[in-house]
Design a protein around this motif. Structure first.
Motif, PDB file in Angstrom:
ATOM      1  N   ALA A 203       0.863  -1.187   0.000  1.00  0.00           N
ATOM      2  CA  ALA A 203       0.000   0.000   0.000  1.00  0.00           C
ATOM      3  C   ALA A 203       0.893   1.228   0.000  1.00  0.00           C
ATOM      4  O   ALA A 203       0.871   2.038   0.927  1.00  0.00           O
ATOM      5  N   THR A 204       1.681   1.388  -1.053  1.00  0.00           N
ATOM      6  CA  THR A 204       2.678   2.445  -1.124  1.00  0.00           C
ATOM      7  C   THR A 204       2.076   3.845  -1.144  1.00  0.00           C
ATOM      8  O   THR A 204       2.755   4.805  -0.801  1.00  0.00           O
ATOM      9  N   LEU A 205       0.816   3.985  -1.542  1.00  0.00           N
ATOM     10  CA  LEU A 205       0.162   5.289  -1.603  1.00  0.00           C
ATOM     11  C   LEU A 205      -0.774   5.519  -0.423  1.00  0.00           C
ATOM     12  O   LEU A 205      -1.620   6.402  -0.454  1.00  0.00           O
ATOM     13  N   GLY A 206      -0.641   4.725   0.609  1.00  0.00           N
ATOM     14  CA  GLY A 206      -1.594   4.791   1.709  1.00  0.00           C
ATOM     15  C   GLY A 206      -2.866   4.099   1.275  1.00  0.00           C
ATOM     16  O   GLY A 206      -2.965   3.591   0.162  1.00  0.00           O
ATOM     17  N   CYS A 207      -3.848   4.079   2.160  1.00  0.00           N
ATOM     18  CA  CYS A 207      -5.035   3.308   1.828  1.00  0.00           C
ATOM     19  C   CYS A 207      -6.281   3.908   2.462  1.00  0.00           C
ATOM     20  O   CYS A 207      -6.349   4.058   3.675  1.00  0.00           O
ATOM     21  N   ASP A 208      -7.237   4.270   1.630  1.00  0.00           N
ATOM     22  CA  ASP A 208      -8.563   4.673   2.060  1.00  0.00           C
ATOM     23  C   ASP A 208      -9.545   3.721   1.398  1.00  0.00           C
ATOM     24  O   ASP A 208      -9.141   2.860   0.605  1.00  0.00           O
ATOM     25  N   ALA A 209     -10.804   3.854   1.714  1.00  0.00           N
ATOM     26  CA  ALA A 209     -11.810   2.985   1.105  1.00  0.00           C
ATOM     27  C   ALA A 209     -13.053   3.798   0.770  1.00  0.00           C
ATOM     28  O   ALA A 209     -13.378   4.771   1.452  1.00  0.00           O
ATOM     29  N   VAL A 210     -13.712   3.389  -0.294  1.00  0.00           N
ATOM     30  CA  VAL A 210     -14.985   3.979  -0.685  1.00  0.00           C
ATOM     31  C   VAL A 210     -16.024   2.871  -0.622  1.00  0.00           C
ATOM     32  O   VAL A 210     -15.866   1.822  -1.250  1.00  0.00           O
ATOM     33  N   GLY A 211     -17.071   3.107   0.161  1.00  0.00           N
ATOM     34  CA  GLY A 211     -18.118   2.106   0.322  1.00  0.00           C
ATOM     35  C   GLY A 211     -19.410   2.557  -0.314  1.00  0.00           C
ATOM     36  O   GLY A 211     -19.708   3.748  -0.387  1.00  0.00           O
ATOM     37  N   VAL A 212     -20.162   1.576  -0.787  1.00  0.00           N
ATOM     38  CA  VAL A 212     -21.501   1.823  -1.321  1.00  0.00           C
ATOM     39  C   VAL A 212     -22.423   0.745  -0.780  1.00  0.00           C
ATOM     40  O   VAL A 212     -21.982  -0.359  -0.457  1.00  0.00           O
TER      41      VAL A 212
END
Length: 116
Positions: A9-18
């Motif tokens: 996860a070299t760019l960091g990690c966020d999440a988008v949920g639906v």
């Protein structure tokens, strides 16, 4: 969420949920897909950290900094197509807008001025 081994996860990690009712439609229409997690109510796509900067994710989408999502035990349901765990955020954003019937909304940094 536990990230798959061997995918940094070299760019960091966020999440988008639906909500789950959109899950299959989004998954089938995205040209590139990273890790996708799901539980009975929500589907979550991993995106690079900061994918919410200057971008207003439409309701009912939920943006989770640090990929911290409600602890309902989401499990990995789609392993990345390539070597990246990320789903490209702009195609995901546009598809969510299309499916929810909400026009894309881009915020413009206040320090940017046109010279025309």
């Amino acid at each position: 969420m536990t990230l798959p081994a061997g995918l940094p996860a070299t760019l960091g990690c966020d999440a988008v949920g639906v909500p789950a009712r959109y899950g299959f439609r989004i998954l089938s229409r995205l040209p590139a897909k990273g890790c996708v997690y799901a539980d009975s109510d929500w589907w979550w796509w991993l995106v690079p950290a900061g994918s919410d900067l200057d971008l207003l994710w439409p309701m009912p989408a939920c943006y989770a900094d640090g990929a911290t999502v409600p602890d309902r035990g989401p499990r990995l349901i789609h392993h990345p197509d390539g070597g990246s765990l990320y789903t490209p955020p702009i195609p995901l954003y546009l598809l969510i807008c299309q499916l929810t019937g909400i026009a894309p909304s881009w915020s413009r940094p206040s320090h940017v001025r046109s010279t025309l």
